[in-house]
Design a protein around this motif. Sequence first.
Motif, PDB file in Angstrom:
ATOM      1  N   VAL A   1      -9.009  -3.870   6.586  1.00 22.12           N
ATOM      2  CA  VAL A   1      -9.473  -3.285   7.836  1.00 22.12           C
ATOM      3  C   VAL A   1      -8.328  -2.520   8.495  1.00 22.12           C
ATOM      4  N   LEU A   2      -8.699  -1.623   9.417  1.00 20.43           N
ATOM      5  CA  LEU A   2      -7.750  -0.873  10.228  1.00 20.43           C
ATOM      6  C   LEU A   2      -6.700  -0.196   9.337  1.00 20.43           C
ATOM      7  N   LYS A   3      -5.417  -0.329   9.682  1.00 20.16           N
ATOM      8  CA  LYS A   3      -4.386   0.399   8.945  1.00 20.16           C
ATOM      9  C   LYS A   3      -4.352   0.022   7.472  1.00 20.16           C
ATOM     10  N   SER A   4      -4.647  -1.235   7.171  1.00 20.48           N
ATOM     11  CA  SER A   4      -4.586  -1.679   5.777  1.00 20.48           C
ATOM     12  C   SER A   4      -5.733  -1.145   4.930  1.00 20.48           C
ATOM     13  N   SER A   5      -6.666  -0.419   5.560  1.00 19.49           N
ATOM     14  CA  SER A   5      -7.750   0.190   4.793  1.00 19.49           C
ATOM     15  C   SER A   5      -7.223   1.245   3.821  1.00 19.49           C
ATOM     16  N   LEU A   6      -6.077   1.822   4.129  1.00 15.98           N
ATOM     17  CA  LEU A   6      -5.548   2.942   3.355  1.00 15.98           C
ATOM     18  C   LEU A   6      -4.442   2.482   2.413  1.00 15.98           C
ATOM     19  N   PRO A   7      -4.504   2.876   1.141  1.00 15.80           N
ATOM     20  CA  PRO A   7      -3.415   2.553   0.211  1.00 15.80           C
ATOM     21  C   PRO A   7      -2.071   3.038   0.737  1.00 15.80           C
ATOM     22  N   TYR A   8      -1.052   2.265   0.463  1.00 18.78           N
ATOM     23  CA  TYR A   8       0.338   2.464   0.891  1.00 18.78           C
ATOM     24  C   TYR A   8       0.571   2.066   2.353  1.00 18.78           C
ATOM     25  N   TYR A   9      -0.483   1.841   3.123  1.00 17.81           N
ATOM     26  CA  TYR A   9      -0.316   1.618   4.554  1.00 17.81           C
ATOM     27  C   TYR A   9      -0.316   0.127   4.891  1.00 17.81           C
ATOM     28  N   TYR A  10       0.537  -0.249   5.811  1.00 22.89           N
ATOM     29  CA  TYR A  10       0.547  -1.573   6.440  1.00 22.89           C
ATOM     30  C   TYR A  10       0.569  -2.681   5.382  1.00 22.89           C
ATOM     31  N   HIS A  11      -0.418  -3.571   5.347  1.00 17.41           N
ATOM     32  CA  HIS A  11      -0.406  -4.660   4.374  1.00 17.41           C
ATOM     33  C   HIS A  11      -0.840  -4.210   2.985  1.00 17.41           C
TER      34      HIS A  11
ATOM     35  N   LYS B   1       2.492   6.821  -6.466  1.00 21.58           N
ATOM     36  CA  LYS B   1       2.886   8.228  -6.365  1.00 21.58           C
ATOM     37  C   LYS B   1       3.668   8.573  -5.099  1.00 21.58           C
ATOM     38  N   ALA B   2       4.166   7.561  -4.402  1.00 20.12           N
ATOM     39  CA  ALA B   2       4.866   7.820  -3.140  1.00 20.12           C
ATOM     40  C   ALA B   2       6.370   7.992  -3.314  1.00 20.12           C
ATOM     41  N   GLY B   3       6.857   7.865  -4.549  1.00 22.78           N
ATOM     42  CA  GLY B   3       8.275   8.061  -4.779  1.00 22.78           C
ATOM     43  C   GLY B   3       9.082   6.795  -4.599  1.00 22.78           C
ATOM     44  N   ASP B   4      10.398   6.956  -4.584  1.00 21.07           N
ATOM     45  CA  ASP B   4      11.327   5.837  -4.482  1.00 21.07           C
ATOM     46  C   ASP B   4      11.579   5.538  -3.014  1.00 21.07           C
ATOM     47  N   TYR B   5      10.742   4.702  -2.422  1.00 21.25           N
ATOM     48  CA  TYR B   5      10.861   4.467  -0.979  1.00 21.25           C
ATOM     49  C   TYR B   5      11.134   3.020  -0.610  1.00 21.25           C
ATOM     50  N   GLY B   6      11.176   2.121  -1.566  1.00 22.68           N
ATOM     51  CA  GLY B   6      11.446   0.728  -1.240  1.00 22.68           C
ATOM     52  C   GLY B   6      10.564  -0.217  -2.015  1.00 22.68           C
ATOM     53  N   VAL B   7      10.079  -1.264  -1.346  1.00 19.19           N
ATOM     54  CA  VAL B   7       9.294  -2.320  -1.980  1.00 19.19           C
ATOM     55  C   VAL B   7       7.868  -2.292  -1.447  1.00 19.19           C
TER      56      VAL B   7
ATOM     57  N   PHE C   1       7.496  -1.507   9.563  1.00 20.20           N
ATOM     58  CA  PHE C   1       6.917  -1.230   8.251  1.00 20.20           C
ATOM     59  C   PHE C   1       6.870   0.280   8.092  1.00 20.20           C
ATOM     60  N   TYR C   2       6.687   0.746   6.858  1.00 23.19           N
ATOM     61  CA  TYR C   2       6.614   2.189   6.631  1.00 23.19           C
ATOM     62  C   TYR C   2       6.129   2.448   5.210  1.00 23.19           C
ATOM     63  N   ALA C   3       5.665   3.656   4.961  1.00 23.44           N
ATOM     64  CA  ALA C   3       5.360   4.168   3.635  1.00 23.44           C
ATOM     65  C   ALA C   3       5.206   5.676   3.767  1.00 23.44           C
ATOM     66  N   PRO C   4       5.625   6.442   2.779  1.00 24.53           N
ATOM     67  CA  PRO C   4       5.667   7.908   2.909  1.00 24.53           C
ATOM     68  C   PRO C   4       4.386   8.593   3.380  1.00 24.53           C
ATOM     69  N   PRO C   5       3.180   8.193   2.954  1.00 26.98           N
ATOM     70  CA  PRO C   5       2.003   8.971   3.394  1.00 26.98           C
ATOM     71  C   PRO C   5       1.589   8.732   4.844  1.00 26.98           C
ATOM     72  N   HIS C   6       2.182   7.745   5.504  1.00 27.37           N
ATOM     73  CA  HIS C   6       1.638   7.308   6.784  1.00 27.37           C
ATOM     74  C   HIS C   6       2.712   7.202   7.871  1.00 27.37           C
ATOM     75  N   ALA C   7       2.255   6.992   9.093  1.00 29.02           N
ATOM     76  CA  ALA C   7       3.163   6.843  10.228  1.00 29.02           C
ATOM     77  C   ALA C   7       3.956   5.540  10.115  1.00 29.02           C
ATOM     78  N   ASP C   8       5.162   5.580  10.651  1.00 26.86           N
ATOM     79  CA  ASP C   8       6.010   4.390  10.642  1.00 26.86           C
ATOM     80  C   ASP C   8       5.563   3.392  11.700  1.00 26.86           C
ATOM     81  N   GLY C   9       5.929   2.127  11.489  1.00 24.38           N
ATOM     82  CA  GLY C   9       5.758   1.127  12.522  1.00 24.38           C
ATOM     83  C   GLY C   9       6.818   1.299  13.598  1.00 24.38           C
ATOM     84  N   SER C  10       6.884   0.354  14.506  1.00 15.93           N
ATOM     85  CA  SER C  10       7.827   0.461  15.619  1.00 15.93           C
ATOM     86  C   SER C  10       9.253   0.159  15.152  1.00 15.93           C
TER      87      SER C  10
END
Length: 639
Positions: A553-563, A533-539, A608-617
């Motif tokens: 764990v950590l950032k990857s605990s949340l769907p769409y985030y990190y790994h 449900k995050a839209g057309d944002y990439g892969v 890295f990035y995904a619409p619901p979350h903060a971007d990486g560096s």
Amino acid sequence: MSVSYKNGAIVYSDAFHKKALYDISNNLLTAQFDGTGAISKYAVINKWDFIECYYSQLAFNGKVFDLYTPKKVTMAGRTQITETETEDAELRITQFADGTTNALFEEYEITAKKDVKFEKVVNFGLNITSWMKNFFSTRFTFRNLMRLIFGTLGSEIKGHRKNTVYDGFTAIRNTVIESFYFDFAVGNPCEPLETNHLYTNQFAATLEVPAGETRRMRIVLSAGTKKDFSYADVAECYRNFDEHKKAAEKYIAELPCPETCKGDEFLEAYFKSLYNCSLTMYKEVGRFRGFLAGIVYQSPARTYFRDGYWTVLSVLPYRPDLVRNEIITLATGIDKDGKCPSAVKYNFKNWWGNHYDSPSCFAAMLYDYVRASGDETILDEPWRGGTILDAAVKVVDKLSEYADGTGLLYKGGAYNRRDWCDNVFRSGYCTYDEAFYARALYALSVMLKDRDKAASDKYAAKYEKVCKAVNDILWDAELGYYVNYKNETFTEDNLSVDTVTTVLFGLAPEDRARSVLSKMESLLESRNNKEQKAGDYGVLSVYPFYKDNRSVVLKSSLPYYYHNGGDWPYWSAAYAYAKLMYGMDYKYPLTRWFEYNVAKNNFTPVEFYAPPHADGSLLQAWSSVGAFVLSYPDGRFFE
């Protein structure tokens, strides 16, 4: 707001107050210009973040500049140019760094429509907290503690300020704490204004321009510590301003452009942005020669085995000498028993030891370098009484101790997230690690072929065994792809983008390779996946998301985030190359992440990035893999 591309540069147009944050780097520093004449960030390798705040106030004839005035910002290489126009004058702000000097340069070019008095006032604050963290983490000794307690640092903590007027410019020198300095050289007339107890933190510079004429105001600033590699004399930099500017312009002019990009303004800017990103992360300080992972990996400065593997792919066709240095530096971080850490620090000590993918990345990088450059002399480069080739053999042999009867590596124990996916517990057989291990075995079999046929045959046999086991154990015929990982009691059968290594490295037969890529196209390309449900944002890096909450764990605990579903541009580009290998449409995974991020003002490659979350560096070196794809368009690099 609009974004366009011209002559290899990204061009952003908007109101003057809108930030255009652009990260740059050279051999010593990283910094960020903001498109208004201010500097958002500034750090030096193995130092700290110098700037806490920085305000640039502009005025014409005593009238404060209207921040809603339209502007155009052009970004390429280590340079950002901001152009705007008022009823009084045309203004062109050029901010840049050259390749080797720890200094930032600014030029304000004013073309007057009528007699104009231009004024720039700078207010800034320094990041003393960052200095303190650096002090206690790198120089916290009993002697220094006593100096702090008993006040013998007192004179150094008071700060020291000195303003010197030269012919045509003024140098404002601040020795803030100990040898920490923050200096400016500013064209006259320049007036230091407010001074706090540590440093002069405000100054004003003015420039009078008669109607119809063009004149320039120049500013140089440098921060670091005196009496070491970071020191730069701002007075000398100011006197040689033109030479530094020509070096910055020459750097942009000499950025390569492969045939696949010529005639396409977007692809040329895309390629040069990515290539610049990887190239400017290469550092030579002291005996250290290698690629930093990105701007947030410079204190302590360190180069990673896996990040380095992907980073050097974009540089290999143009600067193989830098790749050679990277390999030699990585070799210094190999443990005596053959284990490889995640990274090698500036002082050649290990950073986070014993990773599952680092040994394979080292052997594969060595093989890719020799094959692409034709330089086999590196194989005989000295390493601990042996050679670099011996080092590759040793690390792969040590890694092989994790292999069981199947031939596959088995990641056991509770703490098994020691590979690129370090926010996920992937126990048992992990397809990504197995594919890279197979590549390393294949690399050794080829590199040893004319040197030790028995050893070459041994690694070739191991390679074949791993390939067979990957296809027997990790392939899921019903799903049509290789599962993420599995052990005796659990299988994570989501589709992970890192399993594209089975295709890149030739483990997957053609029918399975095409099946994997088709499944990635439907599940991981966000434009095709209507369930996410995050839209057309990439892969997406995985889909479905991890089903075992305790494995993430950590950032990857949340769907769409990190790994756990974020887009990692280096994996998107690697996937794009796999599609290119099989004649499939690869442009979406290659470029969508770039277009998406530029549209939200990320003007250098994001980690890295995904619409619901903060971007990486930003300015992340291994996100440059797209430049590799465009440099090897025949799809045969990994053969």
